[in-house]
Design an enzyme around this catalytic site. Structure first.
Site, PDB file in Angstrom:
ATOM      1  N   ARG A  66       0.871  -1.195   0.000  1.00 51.70           N
ATOM      2  CA  ARG A  66       0.000   0.000   0.000  1.00 51.70           C
ATOM      3  C   ARG A  66       0.895   1.229   0.000  1.00 51.70           C
ATOM      4  O   ARG A  66       1.723   1.398   0.903  1.00 51.70           O
ATOM      5  CB  ARG A  66      -0.912   0.007   1.223  1.00 51.70           C
ATOM      6  CG  ARG A  66      -1.660   1.337   1.388  1.00 51.70           C
ATOM      7  CD  ARG A  66      -2.752   1.290   2.435  1.00 51.70           C
ATOM      8  NE  ARG A  66      -3.887   0.507   1.970  1.00 51.70           N
ATOM      9  CZ  ARG A  66      -5.094   0.534   2.532  1.00 51.70           C
ATOM     10  NH1 ARG A  66      -5.330   1.311   3.569  1.00 51.70           N
ATOM     11  NH2 ARG A  66      -6.068  -0.215   2.057  1.00 51.70           N
ATOM     12  N   HIS A 125      -7.405   0.338  -6.434  1.00 53.16           N
ATOM     13  CA  HIS A 125      -7.617  -0.486  -5.232  1.00 53.16           C
ATOM     14  C   HIS A 125      -8.275  -1.795  -5.684  1.00 53.16           C
ATOM     15  O   HIS A 125      -9.442  -2.059  -5.385  1.00 53.16           O
ATOM     16  CB  HIS A 125      -8.491   0.271  -4.232  1.00 53.16           C
ATOM     17  CG  HIS A 125      -8.420  -0.262  -2.827  1.00 53.16           C
ATOM     18  ND1 HIS A 125      -7.669  -1.357  -2.465  1.00 53.16           N
ATOM     19  CD2 HIS A 125      -9.021   0.176  -1.667  1.00 53.16           C
ATOM     20  CE1 HIS A 125      -7.811  -1.578  -1.165  1.00 53.16           C
ATOM     21  NE2 HIS A 125      -8.612  -0.656  -0.668  1.00 53.16           N
ATOM     22  N   GLN A 149     -10.161  -4.222  -3.200  1.00 52.06           N
ATOM     23  CA  GLN A 149     -11.481  -3.739  -2.792  1.00 52.06           C
ATOM     24  C   GLN A 149     -12.514  -4.059  -3.874  1.00 52.06           C
ATOM     25  O   GLN A 149     -13.618  -4.528  -3.571  1.00 52.06           O
ATOM     26  CB  GLN A 149     -11.426  -2.226  -2.551  1.00 52.06           C
ATOM     27  CG  GLN A 149     -12.730  -1.639  -2.087  1.00 52.06           C
ATOM     28  CD  GLN A 149     -13.114  -2.100  -0.688  1.00 52.06           C
ATOM     29  OE1 GLN A 149     -12.333  -1.984   0.237  1.00 52.06           O
ATOM     30  NE2 GLN A 149     -14.316  -2.638  -0.531  1.00 52.06           N
ATOM     31  N   ASP A 179     -17.801   6.759  -1.329  1.00 50.98           N
ATOM     32  CA  ASP A 179     -16.542   6.647  -0.579  1.00 50.98           C
ATOM     33  C   ASP A 179     -16.301   8.002   0.077  1.00 50.98           C
ATOM     34  O   ASP A 179     -16.971   8.994  -0.256  1.00 50.98           O
ATOM     35  CB  ASP A 179     -15.405   6.295  -1.566  1.00 50.98           C
ATOM     36  CG  ASP A 179     -14.092   5.965  -0.864  1.00 50.98           C
ATOM     37  OD1 ASP A 179     -14.077   5.839   0.378  1.00 50.98           O
ATOM     38  OD2 ASP A 179     -13.069   5.839  -1.564  1.00 50.98           O
ATOM     39  N   CYS A 187     -16.707   1.339   0.844  1.00 52.55           N
ATOM     40  CA  CYS A 187     -15.532   0.503   1.103  1.00 52.55           C
ATOM     41  C   CYS A 187     -15.044   0.602   2.547  1.00 52.55           C
ATOM     42  O   CYS A 187     -14.289  -0.259   2.998  1.00 52.55           O
ATOM     43  CB  CYS A 187     -14.406   0.873   0.146  1.00 52.55           C
ATOM     44  SG  CYS A 187     -13.967   2.620   0.242  1.00 52.55           S
ATOM     45  N   ARG A 237     -13.623  -8.882   1.869  1.00 49.15           N
ATOM     46  CA  ARG A 237     -12.203  -8.644   1.615  1.00 49.15           C
ATOM     47  C   ARG A 237     -11.414  -9.916   1.946  1.00 49.15           C
ATOM     48  O   ARG A 237     -10.497 -10.300   1.227  1.00 49.15           O
ATOM     49  CB  ARG A 237     -11.682  -7.475   2.470  1.00 49.15           C
ATOM     50  CG  ARG A 237     -12.292  -6.110   2.157  1.00 49.15           C
ATOM     51  CD  ARG A 237     -11.889  -5.614   0.780  1.00 49.15           C
ATOM     52  NE  ARG A 237     -10.453  -5.561   0.620  1.00 49.15           N
ATOM     53  CZ  ARG A 237      -9.673  -4.538   0.991  1.00 49.15           C
ATOM     54  NH1 ARG A 237     -10.217  -3.454   1.527  1.00 49.15           N
ATOM     55  NH2 ARG A 237      -8.361  -4.566   0.790  1.00 49.15           N
TER      56      ARG A 237
END
Ligand code: CP
Length: 322
Positions: free
Chosen positions: A111, A138, A141, A234, A274, A302
């Protein structure tokens, strides 16, 4: 003879964006994720002796813990390195860090901020690199999001999803790419400052061409969500962009997902986020905690989606198909 699923072709590859996956590979990963979810927390040995190295230059709750729990459940082990201890770009180059870590781990989760160091890292690594969030993408996700939608509707093809808010952020980009690959049409609701480019919309149409997918952007949130099956939002300011908080609050305030906006979607529409979420900003508490919200299923998925990804990158998948 055993016919291996399409996801078996992912062995040894990098996953930096959704575009690293073919549509059949993505569909196959979703099927594997469902199988793994059905098997719950069963202790498996498919990744016995394997080590996942995880680098987090930004905070993480879901990504870090779900990868670590997934490795534990699959019989492997995960090591997390956080913050300035990662040292890429300060202590050493992405290439040097990748060469070193490839000698310790069987796969690397990374990340980071800008996407380009991640690409450099993956280019030098000799084991699979997984993007755990960069400015551009991402993908983990997005895979979990599609798993969540598919388990609710039983299919993805022909569904319609609306992304409301900062439609240029990493989550929106990866979600839209994955949705288009799987045959979902997408609308965006955003002010002109946060609207996806026409080139990106055209790319989505091309990705979804076999299914006749459409991709459109609206400044009116009501128009964007009208009759859709899924409403997604988001946070208005992504990690690392904190200097834009006030600007984003002003620009995106009309794009809050509230009950009135959900009322314009289909009656059966899901609300997705998310996480982490800011109740009272991009979504009201009423919607976030309401009957249409599947945000905690998303978070759970996830784990299942990433277990599927790890098995695909690190094994031939015979252990699951035998
Ligand atoms: N959604 C997500 O990536 O959560 P974390 O930032 O907590 O990992």
């Amino acid at each position: 003879m055993i016919t291996l699923p399409a996801a078996a072709r992912l062995r040894g590859r990098n996953v930096l964006t959704v575009s690293d996956l073919g549509s059949d590979e993505l569909a196959s990963l979703l099927a594997l994720g469902t199988t793994l979810k059905e098997r719950g927390r069963e202790q498996m040995t498919l990744l016995r002796g394997k080590t996942l190295v995880m680098l987090f230059e930004k905070p993480s709750l879901r990504t870090r813990v779900s990868f670590e729990a997934g490795m534990t459940q699959l019989g492997g082990h995960a090591i997390a390195v956080n913050g300035s201890d990662v040292g890429i770009g300060t202590r050493e180059t992405p290439e040097d860090a990748a060469r070193v870590l490839s000698r310790y781990g069987d796969a690397i989760v990374y990340r980071t901020h800008a996407h380009e160091p991640l690409v450099r890292f993956a280019g030098a690594a000799t084991v699979p690199t997984i993007n755990a969030l960069s400015e551009a993408a991402h993908p983990c996700q997005a895979i979990a999001d599609l798993l969540t939608i598919r388990e609710r509707f039983g299919t993805l093809q022909g569904l319609r999803i609306a992304f409301v808010g900062d439609a240029r952020n990493n989550v929106a980009i990866s979600l839209a790419e994955a949705a288009a690959l799987c045959g979902m049409s997408i609308t965006f609701a955003a002010p002109v400052t946060h609207r996806p480019s026409d080139a990106f919309l055209a790319r989505l149409v091309k990705l979804g061409a076999p299914h006749g997918v459409t991709a459109r952007a609206f400044t009116s949130p009501i128009r964007a969500v009208r009759d859709v099956d899924v409403v997604y939002t988001d946070v208005w300011t992504s990690m690392g962009d904190e200097q834009f908080v006030e600007r984003n609050l002003a620009a995106l305030r009309p794009y809050q997902v509230d009950s009135a906006l959900m009322g314009a979607a289909a009656n059966h529409a899901l609300f997705m986020h998310c996480l982490p979420a800011h109740r009272g900003e991009e979504v009201t508490a009423e919607v976030m905690d309401g009957a249409q919200s599947v945000v905690f299923d998303q978070a759970e998925n996830r784990l299942h989606a990433q277990k599927a990804l790890l098995l695909a990158l690190l094994t031939d998948l015979r252990g699951l198909t035998d």
